[in-house]
Design an enzyme around this catalytic site. Structure first.
Site, short mmCIF file in Angstrom:
data_model
loop_
_atom_site.label_atom_id
_atom_site.label_comp_id
_atom_site.label_asym_id
_atom_site.label_seq_id
_atom_site.Cartn_x
_atom_site.Cartn_y
_atom_site.Cartn_z
N MET A 294 41.49 24.69 20.37
CA MET A 294 42.97 24.67 19.83
C MET A 294 43.81 23.74 20.61
SD MET A 294 44.93 25.77 17.37
CE MET A 294 44.73 27.30 16.84
N LYS B 272 46.36 60.11 44.98
CA LYS B 272 44.94 60.74 45.12
C LYS B 272 45.19 62.34 45.60
CE LYS B 272 40.42 59.53 46.96
NZ LYS B 272 39.72 58.55 47.94
N GLU C 49 37.86 45.91 34.33
CA GLU C 49 39.02 46.57 33.77
C GLU C 49 39.72 45.95 32.39
OE1 GLU C 49 38.59 47.82 38.09
OE2 GLU C 49 38.58 45.91 37.03
N PHE D 37 45.05 50.17 52.03
CA PHE D 37 43.97 49.80 51.32
C PHE D 37 43.92 49.91 49.71
CE2 PHE D 37 39.37 49.89 49.82
CZ PHE D 37 39.20 48.57 49.90
N GLN D 38 43.96 49.02 49.03
CA GLN D 38 43.97 48.94 47.61
C GLN D 38 45.16 49.36 46.87
OE1 GLN D 38 40.22 50.14 46.12
NE2 GLN D 38 39.36 47.94 46.18
#
Length: 565
Positions: A479, A166, A54, A116-117
């Site tokens: 760096m 959903k 993602e 869940f999630q």
């Protein structure tokens, strides 16, 4: 016209199409699966780019937005899918990049139950979005999408997020779409005040040593021609911030270089000699100002800015001109006298001679055996006729690339500025290639940042994106190592990398490439990369202690810029 009966998921895709969306970056999952099912029927109208993570999706959307000028779109599922977007959202917020992020969410009855999630992405993203909203019914979707696009793209742009449950995706509605043109209490830009313009013009006409500082706001506001006209009428030297790069052609005679910690000697050193600073579309970031109490103490400050929150936030202004940069610059140009500042410009040229001798020649035309970042950047710019889109990751290579890659066209520099996100470069380059398919895209990346999102080589290969990847490899987090060398007695604490065979990895994805480690083969190798039909990885082995100068040490005044260790 009779409204069409559709599901919430179909309405979401149809709404995006009404806004002209042609490219979406994303990664499917359970909570956004209905949207992906709806997208299946629109594969000819909308291109979906399946990334490998993602974070790759959102950085891809950023790259697309930065070169195209259109908002970038990304999809993610709930929970970890949504939270994996957060770094890119924060990056887009601080760099004013317009994004519309759409996340799936658990069904409305499960909200707040630790399902869940499930994650509270709306709560988490409040500090790093321009606006966010949770949709729980299908009827809300068209209006939410319309408002999202309006907010993301007007005024000072930024990322917005819509979280869709959903059950809202499965539910039905009578679809009608109306673009948003106004939201009560949201004022995207102020009307430019002619009295403030006149006050600014009077200061400009009276100044003997004025300096223009231009930033990302020029590119966002499509004000490149207005900036050029203003610079040329007033004859004032102009310096750019990291994100302002490419708004004015590199070779313009009044372009005096980059501001900031690793900027050019002249604009840093002479900031504290200027009697007037004209800041346009920039926010006086700490990397530009150095020690604020010592910044531009001899100068009056004129600030042209679209976001009132940025005015007087760090540097106190004498005159502020609020509003769109394109409109403000046009009005200001009409109000100032034609002028030249030949003697003042000569002071910048003298600084250029010093910097050229002490830094630039050593970077670009080294005599020591090992390869330098600077010579690789110089040749890549030359081989693309200074017309490529440059995308960088974050680190030493970023600063060197910004210093030495040259530009003829605007929207040609894509980098992570305010947040400094390692891992940005590779996915942003694939997004830039999709946003500017007819242009050469060169991704300049260090070995540390490359390994943070290396999996996006798979996305590049699957979509046959002809990105030219130059991996500047010094086997260090360069760096951080430079700072350890200069300020921590060379105590290289956990900055050395044991790297893999990058070329073998690329070939595993079906991407051709090779390694170069000698000067004799460098130019030929870069030409081979540029000429290759398709994506290509060129690994350039550079010196481990190749440093970036000039440098303004942390906490120092910009006039204390150092040219060598």
């Amino acid at each position: 016209m009779t409204a069409k009966r559709v599901t919430g998921s179909q309405a979401l895709i149809l709404s995006l199409m009404e806004e002209g969306v042609d490219t979406i970056f994303g990664y499917p999952g359970g909570a956004i699966m209905p949207v992906y099912d709806a997208l299946y029927d629109f594969d000819k109208e909308v291109k979906h780019v399946l990334t490998r993570h993602e974070q790759g999706a959102i950085h891809g959307a950023q790259g697309y937005a930065r070169v195209s000028g259109k908002p970038g779109i990304c999809f993610a599922t709930s929970g970890p899918g949504a939270t994996n977007l957060m770094t890119g959202i924060a990056d887009a917020m601080i760099d004013s990049t317009p994004l519309v992020c759409i996340t799936g969410q658990v069904a409305e009855p499960l909200l707040g139950t630790d399902a869940f999630q499930e994650s509270d992405i709306v709560g988490m993203s409040i500090p790093v979005t321009k606006w966010n909203y949770q949709v729980t019914t299908p009827e809300e979707i068209p209006t939410a999408i319309a408002q999202a696009f309006y907010i993301a793209t007007t005024g000072r742009p930024g990322p917005v997020l819509i979280d869709v449950t959903k059950d809202a995706q499965f539910g039905e509605l009578d679809f009608e779409y109306e673009k948003c043109t106004k939201i009560r209490s949201y004022v995207p830009e102020m009307q430019v005040d002619p009295h403030q313009v006149k006050a600014a013009a009077e200061l400009i006409d009276a100044a003997k040593k004025p300096l223009i500082l231009f930033g990302h706001g020029i590119i966002i506001g499509r004000a490149e021609e207005e900036l050029k006209a203003f610079v040329e009428k007033t004859g004032i030297p102009a310096a750019w911030t990291l994100l302002g790069l490419s708004a004015l052609p590199t070779e313009h005679p009044l372009n005096v270089g980059m501001l900031g910690m690793h900027g050019n000697y002249g604009p840093n050193k002479l900031t504290n000699e200027a009697d007037l600073i004209i800041a346009v579309g920039m926010r006086f970031d700490d990397r530009v100002t150095g020690k604020v109490s010592e910044y531009a103490k001899k100068a009056k400050i004129v600030h042209l800015e679209i976001d009132p929150a940025e005015v007087d936030k760090i540097i106190k202004t004498d005159v502020s001109v609020l509003g769109d940069a394109k409109k403000a610059l046009k009005m200001l140009t009409n109000n100032v006298k034609e002028n030249s500042h030949t003697a003042w410009l000569e002071e910048f040229k003298k600084c250029d001679v010093i910097e050229n001798e002490k830094v630039i020649q050593k970077d670009l035309f080294p005599t020591k055996p090992g390869l330098t970042m600077g010579e690789a950047v110089r040749i890549a710019s030359e081989k693309t006729n200074h017309e490529a889109v440059l995308v960088t990751d974050v680190g030493q290579h970023q600063m060197i690339a910004q210093r030495y890659f040259k530009f003829k066209n605007s929207r040609s520099n894509v980098t992570s500025g305010g947040l400094g996100t390692m891992g940005f470069g590779l996915p942003a380059a694939m997004g830039a290639q999709l946003g500017a398919p007819d242009r050469t895209v060169v991704a300049m990346i260090g070995d540390g940042g490359f390994q943070m999102t290396i999996q996006e080589l798979g996305t590049i290969a699957q979509n046959k994106l002809p990105v030219k990847i130059m991996l500047l490899n010094n086997n260090f987090l360069g760096m951080v190592r430079q700072w350890q060398q200069l300020f921590f007695d060379k105590r290289y604490s956990f900055t050395e990398l044991h790297n893999p065979d990058f070329i073998m990895i690329a070939k595993g994805f079906g991407i051709d490439g090779h390694t170069v480690d000698t000067r004799d083969n460098l130019e030929e190798s870069i030409q081979k990369m540029v000429d290759h039909d398709g994506p290509y990885l060129l690994e350039v082995k550079i010196e481990k202690e190749d440093n970036v100068f000039p440098m303004v040490p942390t906490g120092a005044s910009v006039s204390d810029v150092i040219l060598e260790p």
